[in-house]
Scaffold this active site. Structure first.
Site, PDB file in Angstrom:
ATOM      1  N   ASP A  50      57.737  28.887  33.884  1.00 48.21           N
ATOM      2  CA  ASP A  50      56.832  28.023  33.136  1.00 48.21           C
ATOM      3  C   ASP A  50      55.472  28.691  32.983  1.00 48.21           C
ATOM      4  OD1 ASP A  50      56.213  24.855  32.426  1.00 48.21           O
ATOM      5  OD2 ASP A  50      54.493  25.868  33.326  1.00 48.21           O
ATOM      6  N   TYR A  55      47.035  29.981  29.895  1.00 49.87           N
ATOM      7  CA  TYR A  55      47.054  30.686  31.177  1.00 49.87           C
ATOM      8  C   TYR A  55      46.662  32.155  31.015  1.00 49.87           C
ATOM      9  CZ  TYR A  55      49.867  26.699  32.844  1.00 49.87           C
ATOM     10  OH  TYR A  55      50.352  25.448  33.162  1.00 49.87           O
ATOM     11  N   LYS A  80      53.455  26.573  26.246  1.00 54.08           N
ATOM     12  CA  LYS A  80      52.782  25.361  25.785  1.00 54.08           C
ATOM     13  C   LYS A  80      51.719  25.665  24.746  1.00 54.08           C
ATOM     14  CE  LYS A  80      53.154  23.862  30.600  1.00 54.08           C
ATOM     15  NZ  LYS A  80      53.041  25.184  31.244  1.00 54.08           N
ATOM     16  N   HIS A 113      50.529  20.920  25.268  1.00 49.69           N
ATOM     17  CA  HIS A 113      49.996  21.024  26.632  1.00 49.69           C
ATOM     18  C   HIS A 113      49.199  19.784  27.045  1.00 49.69           C
ATOM     19  CE1 HIS A 113      48.576  24.257  29.707  1.00 49.69           C
ATOM     20  NE2 HIS A 113      48.812  23.109  30.300  1.00 49.69           N
TER      21      HIS A 113
END
Length: 279
Positions: A50, A55, A80, A113
């Protein structure tokens, strides 16, 4: 230590896709460390990874996937769409950028997200996600951090029901109303921050259950998630903890231990509140 992937439980999503119930999350792992961390996770036995655009480590994930030699059909990759890319004109580009960084022609699960505070924008994005799924760019589509009322707005569109709603969930924040709405619509509940960033591990109820079953506090909490039916994505960069977090099938929590963890619910949120968070 390597865990056989055949021991990792799976769930069937509402679109028929099979998803591992245990995955590996890469939130807050720096890009420079991500390839090594994901490579270790894959060697340990994880097959569900994931990540997310925000990120900043999708490229590191992609390198680990490519280097692993694991057949694509054995992997389950989630990423996401970030808030800045919500809306009809930008959602498609958001997934294209993620696929390029991951080095993949499709992901297995693509999530919005956060809903943000612009209802029209996330509804537009959802309709584009439906188109992306139809085009084969994501096997399943879902949402993350959606409250019941936000989830209902998507369902009221009359199209695809989200396959997954990924939310903060742990014994200190059990998100029972959202989980109930998810169940009512056949939506899988996926828990991020499943250990409350470690805050639950020193709780007396967790320590007592660990002593009863001869396992670690983290294993107790993760096993609690599995017995609740949640999908769970713990994160660690330590190989021994990766293995321990995956090794959850040799025991079942007894009724008293489950009840003790159920009783820990409180306002223990570690992340933003989805109703007001706008990036």
């Amino acid at each position: 230590m390597s865990i056989s992937t055949t021991t990792v439980p799976t769930i069937t999503l509402n679109d028929g896709t099979s998803m591992p119930q245990l995955g590996y999350g890469v939130f807050q792992i720096p890009e420079a460390q991500t390839t090594a961390a994901v490579s270790t996770a894959l060697e340990t036995g994880y097959r569900s990874i994931d990540t997310a655009a925000i990120y900043g480590n999708e490229s590191g994930v992609g390198r680990a996937l490519a280097d692993s030699g694991i057949p694509r059909e054995e992997l389950f990759v989630t990423t996401k769409l970030w808030l800045a890319d919500l809306g009809r004109e930008t959602t498609r580009d958001g997934l294209a950028a993620s696929l390029d960084k991951l080095g993949l022609d499709h992901v297995d699960l693509y999530l919005i997200h956060w809903p943000g505070t612009d209802t029209e924008a996330y509804l537009e994005s959802w309709q584009v996600l439906e188109e992306l799924r139809a085009a084969g760019l994501s096997r399943s589509i879902g949402v993350s951090n959606f409250l019941p009322e936000q989830l209902e707005r998507i369902i009221e569109l009359g199209g695809t029901v989200p396959a997954v709603n990924q939310v903060e969930l742990h014994p200190f924040l059990q998100n029972r109303e959202t989980a109930a709405v998810n169940r009512a619509h056949g939506i899988a509940t996926e828990a991020w921050s499943p250990l409350a960033q470690g805050a639950v591990l020193d709780d007396p109820a967790v320590l007592a259950a660990a002593a009863v079953h001869g396992v670690t506090p983290a294993q107790v909490v993760l096993r609690w998630h599995l017995q609740q039916g949640n999908v769970v994505i713990p994160k660690s960069v330590t190989a021994s903890r990766m293995a321990s977090n995956l090794d959850l099938l040799g025991f079942d929590l007894d009724t008293d231990s489950i009840a003790a963890l159920d009783a820990l619910d409180r306002d223990g949120r570690t992340g933003p509140f989805p109703g007001t968070f706008n990036g």
